[in-house]
Design a protein around this motif. Structure first.
Motif, PDB file in Angstrom:
ATOM      1  N   LEU A 199      -8.161 -16.789  -6.711  1.00 37.91           N
ATOM      2  CA  LEU A 199      -6.943 -16.776  -5.906  1.00 37.91           C
ATOM      3  C   LEU A 199      -6.367 -18.182  -5.853  1.00 37.91           C
ATOM      4  N   ILE A 200      -5.057 -18.276  -6.115  1.00 39.62           N
ATOM      5  CA  ILE A 200      -4.324 -19.531  -5.969  1.00 39.62           C
ATOM      6  C   ILE A 200      -3.069 -19.208  -5.167  1.00 39.62           C
ATOM      7  N   ILE A 201      -2.880 -19.898  -4.048  1.00 41.06           N
ATOM      8  CA  ILE A 201      -1.710 -19.677  -3.201  1.00 41.06           C
ATOM      9  C   ILE A 201      -0.893 -20.956  -3.174  1.00 41.06           C
ATOM     10  N   GLY A 202       0.395 -20.829  -3.413  1.00 39.48           N
ATOM     11  CA  GLY A 202       1.301 -21.960  -3.297  1.00 39.48           C
ATOM     12  C   GLY A 202       1.831 -22.026  -1.878  1.00 39.48           C
ATOM     13  N   ALA A 203       1.615 -23.142  -1.205  1.00 38.68           N
ATOM     14  CA  ALA A 203       2.019 -23.290   0.189  1.00 38.68           C
ATOM     15  C   ALA A 203       2.798 -24.580   0.369  1.00 38.68           C
ATOM     16  N   ASP A 227     -14.548 -14.434  -3.173  1.00 40.72           N
ATOM     17  CA  ASP A 227     -13.800 -13.250  -2.735  1.00 40.72           C
ATOM     18  C   ASP A 227     -12.506 -13.702  -2.051  1.00 40.72           C
ATOM     19  N   PRO A 228     -11.352 -13.274  -2.545  1.00 40.33           N
ATOM     20  CA  PRO A 228     -10.083 -13.779  -2.011  1.00 40.33           C
ATOM     21  C   PRO A 228      -9.665 -13.186  -0.664  1.00 40.33           C
ATOM     22  N   ILE A 229     -10.119 -12.006  -0.326  1.00 33.28           N
ATOM     23  CA  ILE A 229      -9.647 -11.334   0.891  1.00 33.28           C
ATOM     24  C   ILE A 229      -9.979 -12.121   2.158  1.00 33.28           C
ATOM     25  N   PRO A 230     -11.210 -12.622   2.354  1.00 36.93           N
ATOM     26  CA  PRO A 230     -11.469 -13.423   3.559  1.00 36.93           C
ATOM     27  C   PRO A 230     -10.605 -14.677   3.637  1.00 36.93           C
ATOM     28  N   VAL A 231     -10.276 -15.257   2.494  1.00 35.85           N
ATOM     29  CA  VAL A 231      -9.427 -16.445   2.476  1.00 35.85           C
ATOM     30  C   VAL A 231      -8.018 -16.088   2.929  1.00 35.85           C
ATOM     31  N   ILE A 232      -7.495 -14.984   2.404  1.00 35.81           N
ATOM     32  CA  ILE A 232      -6.153 -14.532   2.797  1.00 35.81           C
ATOM     33  C   ILE A 232      -6.125 -14.212   4.292  1.00 35.81           C
ATOM     34  N   GLN A 233      -7.168 -13.559   4.781  1.00 34.67           N
ATOM     35  CA  GLN A 233      -7.233 -13.224   6.201  1.00 34.67           C
ATOM     36  C   GLN A 233      -7.317 -14.480   7.065  1.00 34.67           C
ATOM     37  N   ALA A 234      -8.118 -15.444   6.653  1.00 35.02           N
ATOM     38  CA  ALA A 234      -8.244 -16.684   7.422  1.00 35.02           C
ATOM     39  C   ALA A 234      -6.923 -17.442   7.439  1.00 35.02           C
ATOM     40  N   GLN A 239       3.023  -9.200  -0.007  1.00 36.74           N
ATOM     41  CA  GLN A 239       1.819  -8.506  -0.461  1.00 36.74           C
ATOM     42  C   GLN A 239       0.568  -9.195   0.072  1.00 36.74           C
ATOM     43  N   LEU A 240       0.629 -10.507   0.241  1.00 35.97           N
ATOM     44  CA  LEU A 240      -0.499 -11.215   0.853  1.00 35.97           C
ATOM     45  C   LEU A 240      -0.715 -10.749   2.283  1.00 35.97           C
ATOM     46  N   GLU A 241       0.397 -10.533   3.009  1.00 39.52           N
ATOM     47  CA  GLU A 241       0.295 -10.033   4.386  1.00 39.52           C
ATOM     48  C   GLU A 241      -0.416  -8.675   4.407  1.00 39.52           C
ATOM     49  N   ILE A 285       4.852 -19.921   2.226  1.00 41.23           N
ATOM     50  CA  ILE A 285       4.084 -19.456   1.076  1.00 41.23           C
ATOM     51  C   ILE A 285       5.079 -19.129  -0.036  1.00 41.23           C
ATOM     52  N   THR A 286       4.920 -19.757  -1.195  1.00 42.00           N
ATOM     53  CA  THR A 286       5.847 -19.478  -2.297  1.00 42.00           C
ATOM     54  C   THR A 286       5.464 -18.175  -2.984  1.00 42.00           C
ATOM     55  N   ASN A 287       4.286 -18.105  -3.513  1.00 44.49           N
ATOM     56  CA  ASN A 287       3.709 -16.930  -4.165  1.00 44.49           C
ATOM     57  C   ASN A 287       2.217 -17.139  -4.214  1.00 44.49           C
ATOM     58  N   ALA A 288       1.525 -16.194  -4.808  1.00 42.78           N
ATOM     59  CA  ALA A 288       0.091 -16.337  -5.016  1.00 42.78           C
ATOM     60  C   ALA A 288      -0.247 -15.760  -6.384  1.00 42.78           C
ATOM     61  N   VAL A 289      -1.330 -16.232  -6.938  1.00 46.14           N
ATOM     62  CA  VAL A 289      -1.859 -15.674  -8.181  1.00 46.14           C
ATOM     63  C   VAL A 289      -3.238 -15.131  -7.842  1.00 46.14           C
ATOM     64  N   LEU A 290      -3.365 -13.810  -7.924  1.00 48.40           N
ATOM     65  CA  LEU A 290      -4.620 -13.126  -7.632  1.00 48.40           C
ATOM     66  C   LEU A 290      -5.097 -12.470  -8.915  1.00 48.40           C
ATOM     67  N   GLU A 291      -6.240 -12.939  -9.412  1.00 44.86           N
ATOM     68  CA  GLU A 291      -6.793 -12.405 -10.662  1.00 44.86           C
ATOM     69  C   GLU A 291      -5.740 -12.385 -11.768  1.00 44.86           C
ATOM     70  N   ASN A 292      -5.048 -13.498 -11.944  1.00 42.53           N
ATOM     71  CA  ASN A 292      -4.038 -13.711 -12.999  1.00 42.53           C
ATOM     72  C   ASN A 292      -2.775 -12.864 -12.848  1.00 42.53           C
ATOM     73  N   ARG A 293      -2.507 -12.339 -11.651  1.00 44.12           N
ATOM     74  CA  ARG A 293      -1.266 -11.615 -11.381  1.00 44.12           C
ATOM     75  C   ARG A 293      -0.535 -12.306 -10.242  1.00 44.12           C
ATOM     76  N   VAL A 294       0.782 -12.406 -10.387  1.00 46.04           N
ATOM     77  CA  VAL A 294       1.593 -13.036  -9.350  1.00 46.04           C
ATOM     78  C   VAL A 294       1.807 -12.042  -8.220  1.00 46.04           C
ATOM     79  N   ILE A 295       1.618 -12.518  -7.001  1.00 45.18           N
ATOM     80  CA  ILE A 295       1.756 -11.673  -5.803  1.00 45.18           C
ATOM     81  C   ILE A 295       2.709 -12.364  -4.841  1.00 45.18           C
ATOM     82  N   ALA A 296       3.625 -11.586  -4.284  1.00 49.33           N
ATOM     83  CA  ALA A 296       4.602 -12.102  -3.326  1.00 49.33           C
ATOM     84  C   ALA A 296       3.938 -12.322  -1.961  1.00 49.33           C
ATOM     85  N   PRO A 297       4.526 -13.159  -1.116  1.00 51.61           N
ATOM     86  CA  PRO A 297       3.959 -13.405   0.220  1.00 51.61           C
ATOM     87  C   PRO A 297       3.807 -12.136   1.057  1.00 51.61           C
TER      88      PRO A 297
END
Length: 176
Positions: A22-26, A87-94, A122-124, A108-120
């Motif tokens: 998981l990579i999140i742009g903040a 595991d990315p889910i606990p990080v997203i929750q925290a 979807q992170l929520e 939050i700009t976007n995130a990359v989860l397992e090489n897929r771009v995810i919108a903010p």
């Protein structure tokens, strides 16, 4: 010719990003030093790190990993990257819990989860998911429920057959 310092920074960023689940742009503009330190502290779970990066250098590191388009979508303005290999889910929750409870204006700009771009947004939604263990327990419970219903149906039908055969046996005994 690039300076040796920049080449070294790109190599460090490549190591920082390599193998991330998981990579999140903040965006960090407008945040105080205390807020940044609090955010870093909240993200220490699962060996998660937050690092402010230079966009051009981060893009070069991402391109060397073959993820230039994905990670490039995170680099919008002054950003830092939140990176975890676990595991990315606990990080997203925290992250969402910390931002919500402290009323931070973290962009939050976007995130990359397992090489897929995810919108903010979807992170929520991912933040509201139960933990992996709970999801596994729910799946196992559902699978167990199906097998119990199958056994119950089979038992009911077999009991009916046994009852019919038993009644037929009694009829034949009474006639004899």
């Amino acid at each position: 010719m690039p300076a040796a310092k920049k080449i070294e920074q790109v190599q460090e960023l490549t190591e920082f990003l390599d193998g991330a689940s998981l990579i999140i742009g903040a965006g960090h503009s407008g945040l105080s030093v205390q807020e940044m330190e609090g955010l870093r502290g909240a993200l220490r779970i699962n060996d998660t790190r937050y690092r402010i990066v230079k966009n051009r250098l981060a893009l070069r590191a991402a391109e060397s990993l073959g993820q230039g388009d994905e990670i490039g979508s995170l680099l919008d303005g002054s950003v830092g990257l939140i990176v975890t290999r676990e595991d990315p889910i606990p990080v997203i929750q925290a992250l969402t819990t910390y931002v919500r409870t402290n009323r931070m204006q973290l962009r939050i700009t976007n995130a990359v989860l397992e090489n897929r771009v995810i919108a903010p947004q979807q992170l929520e939604r991912l933040a509201t998911l139960p933990s992996r263990e709970v999801l596994l327990a729910q799946v196992m419970g559902a699978m167990n429920g199906v097998s119990q219903r199958l056994v119950s149906v089979l038992h009911t039908h077999l009991s009916s057959i046994v009852n019919v055969l038993d009644q037929r046996r009694r009829q034949l005994e009474e006639r004899s």
